[in-house]
Enzyme design. Structure first.
Site, PDB file in Angstrom:
ATOM      1  N   HIS A  60       7.987 -50.545 -12.077  1.00  0.00           N
ATOM      2  CA  HIS A  60       6.313 -50.429 -12.583  1.00  0.00           C
ATOM      3  C   HIS A  60       5.837 -49.118 -12.664  1.00  0.00           C
ATOM      4  O   HIS A  60       5.288 -48.605 -11.557  1.00  0.00           O
ATOM      5  CB  HIS A  60       5.842 -51.360 -11.269  1.00  0.00           C
ATOM      6  CG  HIS A  60       4.425 -51.817 -11.772  1.00  0.00           C
ATOM      7  ND1 HIS A  60       4.077 -53.298 -11.891  1.00  0.00           N
ATOM      8  CD2 HIS A  60       3.516 -51.495 -12.229  1.00  0.00           C
ATOM      9  CE1 HIS A  60       2.865 -53.342 -12.204  1.00  0.00           C
ATOM     10  NE2 HIS A  60       2.053 -52.151 -12.536  1.00  0.00           N
ATOM     11  N   HIS A  78       3.812 -47.168 -15.703  1.00  0.00           N
ATOM     12  CA  HIS A  78       2.874 -47.019 -17.165  1.00  0.00           C
ATOM     13  C   HIS A  78       3.044 -45.723 -17.554  1.00  0.00           C
ATOM     14  O   HIS A  78       2.594 -44.637 -17.041  1.00  0.00           O
ATOM     15  CB  HIS A  78       1.660 -47.444 -16.988  1.00  0.00           C
ATOM     16  CG  HIS A  78       1.422 -49.012 -16.327  1.00  0.00           C
ATOM     17  ND1 HIS A  78       1.171 -50.043 -17.288  1.00  0.00           N
ATOM     18  CD2 HIS A  78       1.276 -49.430 -15.187  1.00  0.00           C
ATOM     19  CE1 HIS A  78       1.027 -51.189 -16.498  1.00  0.00           C
ATOM     20  NE2 HIS A  78       1.093 -50.883 -15.250  1.00  0.00           N
ATOM     21  N   ASP A  96       3.720 -54.217 -23.165  1.00  0.00           N
ATOM     22  CA  ASP A  96       2.573 -55.082 -22.636  1.00  0.00           C
ATOM     23  C   ASP A  96       1.329 -55.030 -23.400  1.00  0.00           C
ATOM     24  O   ASP A  96       1.048 -54.221 -24.067  1.00  0.00           O
ATOM     25  CB  ASP A  96       2.511 -54.670 -20.958  1.00  0.00           C
ATOM     26  CG  ASP A  96       1.348 -53.838 -20.665  1.00  0.00           C
ATOM     27  OD1 ASP A  96       0.925 -52.939 -21.538  1.00  0.00           O
ATOM     28  OD2 ASP A  96       0.618 -53.820 -19.530  1.00  0.00           O
ATOM     29  N   GLY A 100      -4.116 -55.498 -17.556  1.00  0.00           N
ATOM     30  CA  GLY A 100      -5.477 -55.658 -17.650  1.00  0.00           C
ATOM     31  C   GLY A 100      -6.143 -56.410 -16.686  1.00  0.00           C
ATOM     32  O   GLY A 100      -5.844 -56.514 -15.500  1.00  0.00           O
ATOM     33  N   HIS A 127       1.556 -58.738 -14.516  1.00  0.00           N
ATOM     34  CA  HIS A 127       0.534 -58.590 -13.382  1.00  0.00           C
ATOM     35  C   HIS A 127      -0.287 -59.535 -12.994  1.00  0.00           C
ATOM     36  O   HIS A 127      -0.509 -60.504 -13.567  1.00  0.00           O
ATOM     37  CB  HIS A 127      -0.589 -57.401 -13.886  1.00  0.00           C
ATOM     38  CG  HIS A 127       0.153 -55.993 -14.237  1.00  0.00           C
ATOM     39  ND1 HIS A 127       0.827 -55.719 -15.468  1.00  0.00           N
ATOM     40  CD2 HIS A 127      -0.162 -54.810 -13.462  1.00  0.00           C
ATOM     41  CE1 HIS A 127       1.350 -54.287 -15.323  1.00  0.00           C
ATOM     42  NE2 HIS A 127       0.365 -53.956 -14.606  1.00  0.00           N
ATOM     43  N   GLU A 140      -3.182 -59.199  -8.074  1.00  0.00           N
ATOM     44  CA  GLU A 140      -3.472 -57.797  -7.862  1.00  0.00           C
ATOM     45  C   GLU A 140      -4.960 -57.759  -7.438  1.00  0.00           C
ATOM     46  O   GLU A 140      -5.568 -57.479  -6.194  1.00  0.00           O
ATOM     47  CB  GLU A 140      -3.210 -56.757  -9.000  1.00  0.00           C
ATOM     48  CG  GLU A 140      -3.766 -55.414  -8.745  1.00  0.00           C
ATOM     49  CD  GLU A 140      -3.475 -54.537 -10.128  1.00  0.00           C
ATOM     50  OE1 GLU A 140      -3.149 -54.819 -11.090  1.00  0.00           O
ATOM     51  OE2 GLU A 140      -3.398 -53.118  -9.733  1.00  0.00           O
ATOM     52  N   ASP A 147       3.383 -47.151 -10.310  1.00  0.00           N
ATOM     53  CA  ASP A 147       2.584 -47.686 -11.257  1.00  0.00           C
ATOM     54  C   ASP A 147       1.909 -46.717 -12.147  1.00  0.00           C
ATOM     55  O   ASP A 147       2.292 -46.608 -13.208  1.00  0.00           O
ATOM     56  CB  ASP A 147       1.317 -48.212 -10.208  1.00  0.00           C
ATOM     57  CG  ASP A 147       0.426 -49.418 -10.863  1.00  0.00           C
ATOM     58  OD1 ASP A 147       0.917 -49.493 -12.297  1.00  0.00           O
ATOM     59  OD2 ASP A 147      -0.379 -49.890 -10.534  1.00  0.00           O
TER      60      ASP A 147
HETATM   61 ZN   LIG Z   1       0.556 -51.805 -13.296  1.00  0.00          ZN
END
Ligand SMILES: [Zn+2]
Length: 357
Positions: A26, A28, A151, A183, A210, A213, A291
């Protein structure tokens, strides 16, 4: 499996973690950009950087913390908008892979915000090809393999996501292994994306989402049951519903847990309140991830260190988290076995592999 650290070579926790062959699931690309890389990017393009400098200074001043999830999304957007050309994307990919090599991360599934590219009206193929080439080039020299996840942005809706799936499928041969959504969970409920996920699967893509969260456990259930997501990004809200924990345990759906991220966005207020130890205790497949390490001032190594210090995890627990990530990856069975064998050698007390640098 013998997960004991080598008895003849006792290592402090941090060194032990450094030597483990790690996998990150995970991560980005846009959120991975370190301040010095951002400066390098602006310098190399001869762009005035006063505003970006002020922005970076504010991040440091605030200790890489955000006044809520919406503010974090704005920060992500700000950085993404600074990436103007495929060359910019190639540079940040190169710096990301170099950083992974220094931590002995052997394999990463890096998320490219293809949905943001569409929103910026940039060419998905031009940008992706630059990223993929950069990752192959530097990765082959440093011993880091990268696969890609495209994504979509939840709040942009289903048509937008469908377009991202189409691009992801087109680049399967070039290393795109999965499709996911990120998002704002609250503005893009899972129901909207049911057909999109079916389409992704039909096109041979793996799927992540996702969920759990910023929204509650029902978001995790929906990601599993409605979307058929194979892995859940975060998923920590599952701890609030025993039936969702049961669902994740029974189906062995891995969670991509990101401690510092949750603290930085205010989803969890204190490390002592993070559900990671309870998720482990519940027998869930937990993986540790960074992340957006550039936006959160962290690294995967630091996430391991934080987990070990905060929850008194033992070296064998860290090795288990590594193995979970290997097994939860979208590598083929034999590729997973090869990495797991390396991990076992490392934790079994034989000569540790040398680090790339
Ligand atoms: Zn993420």
């Amino acid at each position: 499996m013998n997960c004991e650290p080598p008895a003849a070579h006792p290592e402090p926790a941090a060194s032990f973690v450094r030597l483990l062959p790690k996998v990150e699931l995970h991560l980005h690309l846009e959120g991975s950009i370190q301040p010095e890389t951002l400066r390098e990017l602006l310098r190399s393009n001869n762009r005035p950087d006063d505003q970006a400098e002020a922005w970076l200074a504010a991040r440091v001043r605030q200790g890489y913390r955000y006044g809520g999830f919406a503010e974090f999304l704005e920060a992500f957007k700000y950085v993404a908008l600074l990436l103007e050309t495929p060359r910019d994307y190639a540079l940040v990919t190169r710096r990301l892979v170099e950083g992974l090599a220094l931590q002995n991360v052997r394999y990463a599934e890096v998320t490219l915000a293809a949905g943001v590219l569409l929103w910026k009206k940039q060419s998905v193929p031009a940008v992706f090809e630059a990223c993929a080439e950069s990752a192959r080039d530097i990765g082959s020299r440093l011993g880091v393999r990268v696969s890609w996840i495209f994504d979509a942005v939840r709040q942009f809706g289903a048509d937008h996501a469908r377009e991202v799936v189409t691009w992801a499928a087109r680049f399967r041969e070039a290393g795109v292994v999965a499709f996911g959504i990120g998002g704002d969970e609250l503005r893009g409920p899972a129901e909207l994306f049911r057909d999109v996920y079916r389409q992704a699967r039909d096109l041979g893509l793996h799927t992540t989402a996702h969920a759990g969260e910023t929204a509650g456990p029902e978001g995790v259930r929906a990601a599993v049951e409605l979307l058929g997501a194979e892995r859940i990004g975060h998923g920590i809200a599952a701890i609030r519903d025993a039936s969702v924990l049961c669902l994740l345990r029974e189906r062995q759906i891995p969670l991509e847990v990101c401690l510092t991220s949750n603290l930085a966005t205010g989803v969890v207020s204190r490390i002592e309140e993070h559900p990671l130890p309870w998720l482990l205790e519940e027998g869930l497949v937990v993986t540790l991830n960074s992340d957006d390490p550039g936006l959160f001032g962290t690294t995967l190594e630091q996430e391991f260190d934080l987990a070990m210090r905060s929850y008194q995890l033992r070296p064998q627990d860290a090795a288990r988290l590594c193995e979970n990530a290997i097994r939860a990856s979208f590598l083929s069975g034999p590729e997973q076995e090869a990495l797991a064998a390396e991990l076992h050698v490392q934790t079994g007390g034989r000569e540790p592999p040398r680090l790339a640098n």
